[in-house]
Design a protein around this motif. Structure first.
Motif, PDB file in Angstrom:
ATOM      1  N   VAL A 103      25.763  19.372 -52.698  1.00  0.00           N
ATOM      2  CA  VAL A 103      26.189  17.974 -52.771  1.00  0.00           C
ATOM      3  C   VAL A 103      25.409  17.257 -53.889  1.00  0.00           C
ATOM      4  O   VAL A 103      25.968  16.454 -54.634  1.00  0.00           O
ATOM      5  CB  VAL A 103      26.024  17.299 -51.385  1.00  0.00           C
ATOM      6  N   ARG A 104      24.137  17.620 -54.018  1.00  0.00           N
ATOM      7  CA  ARG A 104      23.343  17.049 -55.119  1.00  0.00           C
ATOM      8  C   ARG A 104      23.924  17.452 -56.470  1.00  0.00           C
ATOM      9  O   ARG A 104      23.942  16.663 -57.410  1.00  0.00           O
ATOM     10  CB  ARG A 104      21.907  17.567 -55.053  1.00  0.00           C
ATOM     11  N   SER A 105      24.395  18.695 -56.561  1.00  0.00           N
ATOM     12  CA  SER A 105      24.894  19.176 -57.854  1.00  0.00           C
ATOM     13  C   SER A 105      26.128  18.375 -58.297  1.00  0.00           C
ATOM     14  O   SER A 105      26.460  18.342 -59.473  1.00  0.00           O
ATOM     15  CB  SER A 105      25.203  20.677 -57.800  1.00  0.00           C
ATOM     16  N   LEU A 106      26.778  17.701 -57.349  1.00  0.00           N
ATOM     17  CA  LEU A 106      27.924  16.849 -57.705  1.00  0.00           C
ATOM     18  C   LEU A 106      27.453  15.530 -58.326  1.00  0.00           C
ATOM     19  O   LEU A 106      28.255  14.769 -58.863  1.00  0.00           O
ATOM     20  CB  LEU A 106      28.740  16.506 -56.449  1.00  0.00           C
ATOM     21  N   GLY A 107      26.156  15.247 -58.161  1.00  0.00           N
ATOM     22  CA  GLY A 107      25.612  13.985 -58.657  1.00  0.00           C
ATOM     23  C   GLY A 107      25.227  13.044 -57.527  1.00  0.00           C
ATOM     24  O   GLY A 107      24.834  11.899 -57.771  1.00  0.00           O
ATOM     25  N   ALA A 108      25.317  13.508 -56.292  1.00  0.00           N
ATOM     26  CA  ALA A 108      24.989  12.633 -55.152  1.00  0.00           C
ATOM     27  C   ALA A 108      23.475  12.527 -54.989  1.00  0.00           C
ATOM     28  O   ALA A 108      22.724  13.430 -55.363  1.00  0.00           O
ATOM     29  CB  ALA A 108      25.594  13.194 -53.874  1.00  0.00           C
ATOM     30  N   GLU A 109      23.077  11.397 -54.434  1.00  0.00           N
ATOM     31  CA  GLU A 109      21.677  11.209 -54.048  1.00  0.00           C
ATOM     32  C   GLU A 109      21.573  11.693 -52.607  1.00  0.00           C
ATOM     33  O   GLU A 109      22.283  11.172 -51.732  1.00  0.00           O
ATOM     34  CB  GLU A 109      21.404   9.702 -54.075  1.00  0.00           C
TER      35      GLU A 109
END
Ligand code: UD1
Length: 430
Positions: free
Chosen positions: A57-63
């Motif tokens: 999920v982080r790799s999508l750009g999420a915090e």
């Protein structure tokens, strides 16, 4: 790779608190990226599969970060900066649950065909059928699922089999589709219901989760759910119930939803164990002799496939003949070979396993072939004479939070031996 060492012969007694459900947390973490506002997920187990999903999920750009133990902040403010790399996706079958949310909120998704536990073929045809029914254009390009849609359109989808993942993916995507979607022959697992409750907390309009017809009225956007608590893990709870019975012990499980455990509780009672419930606690006691039982794995509310290997371990020392029929995953009997190394008498023929209970298992060096097989070997080790060394403990870490500590709290002798380290009794306890 680490191994777990279990010294058998200790009766489990005491209380254990059950953590949040892995499979609910994974799906809800995917759904959280559909929210246009930040959300804090509570009761999230800090286990390996969750960490992999957090990275995805982080790799999508999420915090995404832990606010405090068990509480995870998630916020994807805008379109993904990139799609998750194959190296991460292949570690987790549930990464396919990002497909529906990404497609619904942003109109596109590119996810490598996922990996996961080695328990069968695990096709995705039902996911594709559902998403295509909602108007998505799907193709497979060099091992990557490429999905596109301008705006999804509500529709009627009949699932040939009540797949948990397909139900979840379609349900999430349908929340942002135009109009009504009806999923027929939907999965009824508690994790599907938990996901629906979370989606509704975000402002979705999902009705009927927990029955075989789920109706979803699409809304324009999702958000506004500040905090949501994940349900307790029924499979972790069931594993402790079986461990208690296997050692003829007496254990109280705290933070459980007893109704979710009914398929297992009923079988344990049939086998002669005592199981009773009080609020969010379950008491398990096995004082007298046990009788063999027959098991057929089925979609919820049938007996869960995720409890089948642990049940096989228990039945391997119950006098008489027990029969297990595995109807969900064709490779779920691989643990039988390992149990046989410990002295179990099990014959496997296709989807059927016949278990002749032996008096005692003997400790041996065995290998976890997947998460639940690993848990089954821990149970076998607790019952066995001498030490059982379980290789590939990393599989167990995928789905159990603090398993060794929790078992030790109940009186078990379990420890971890890092790769290459001496593992005889006296090894450093971690
Ligand atoms: C989920 C659980 C897993 C559990 C399983 C069954 C998560 C992350 N994992 O897995 O722990 O063992 O439910 O309760 O929640 N199938 C198809 N086509 C599809 C999808 C599935 O034929 O498109 C078949 C599978 O091969 C399998 C059966 O349906 O035989 C059940 O699979 P499914 O319910 O989808 O399991 P998962 O969602 O992968």
């Amino acid at each position: 790779m680490d191994r777990l060492v279990v010294a058998g012969g200790h009766v489990l007694r005491g209380r254990v608190t059950i953590s949040g459900a892995k499979n609910a947390a994974l799906a809800i973490l995917c759904a959280a990226i559909m929210s246009e506002e930040p959300v804090v997920l509570e009761n999230v187990p800090d286990i390996r599969d969750v960490r992999v999903m957090v990275d995805l999920v982080r790799s999508l750009g999420a915090e995404v970060y832990w606010v405090s133990p068990g509480n995870l902040y998630v916020y994807l403010s805008g379109p993904p900066v990139e799609m998750p790399p194959y190296q991460q996706v292949k570690q987790l079958r549930a990464s396919n649950l990002l497909l529906g949310p990404l497609l619904a909120r942003f109109g596109w998704a590119e996810i490598s065909l996922p990996g996961g536990c080695n328990i069968g073929v695990r096709p995705m045809d039902l996911h594709f059928k559902g998403l295509a029914g909602l108007g998505a254009r799907l193709s497979l390009e060099r091992g990557v699922i490429v999905a596109r849609a301008s705006r999804l359109e509500g529709t009627r989808i009949y699932l040939d089999f009540p797949s948990v993942g397909a139900t979840e993916n379609i349900m999430m995507a349908a929340c942002l589709a135009r109009g009504q979607t009806v999923i027929e022959n939907a999965a009824k697992e508690p994790e599907v219901v938990d996901l629906a409750n979370f989606l509704n907390c975000l402002g979705a309009r999902v009705r009927g989760a927990g029955t075989d017809i789920i109706k979803i009225e699409g809304v324009a956007s999702l958000g506004g759910c500040r905090r949501y608590g994940v349900i307790p893990d029924r499979i972790e709870a069931g594993t402790f119930m079986l461990a208690a019975v296997a050692t003829r012990g007496e254990v109280v499980l705290e933070n459980v939803i007893p109704r979710h455990l009914e398929p297992l509780s009923a079988k344990l009672r049939e086998a002669g164990a005592e199981v009773w419930e009080e609020g969010d606690r379950i008491f398990v006691r096995a004082a007298g002799p046990l009788s063999p039982v027959d098991i057929k794995t089925m979609p919820f509310p049938g007996f869960p496939t995720d409890m089948q290997p642990q049940m096989m371990a228990l039945l391997s020392t119950v006098p008489g003949t027990s029969v297990i029929v595995e109807n969900i995953f064709e490779n779920r009997f691989r643990v039988a070979e390992e149990l046989k190394r410990m002295g179990a008498n099990i014959k496997v023929e296709g989807r059927v396993a016949v278990i002749e209970g032996v008096e005692k298992l003997q400790g041996a060096t065995v290998r976890a072939t997947d998460l639940r097989a690993g848990a089954a070997l821990v149970i076998a080790g607790l019952m066995a004479e001498g030490e059982t060394h379980i290789e590939n403990a990393v599989y167990i870490d995928r789905g159990y939070f603090n398993l060794e500590e929790k078992l030790r709290g109940l009186g078990a002798a379990v420890w971890r031996a890092p790769a290459g380290q001496e593992t005889d009794t006296g090894a450093v306890l971690l």
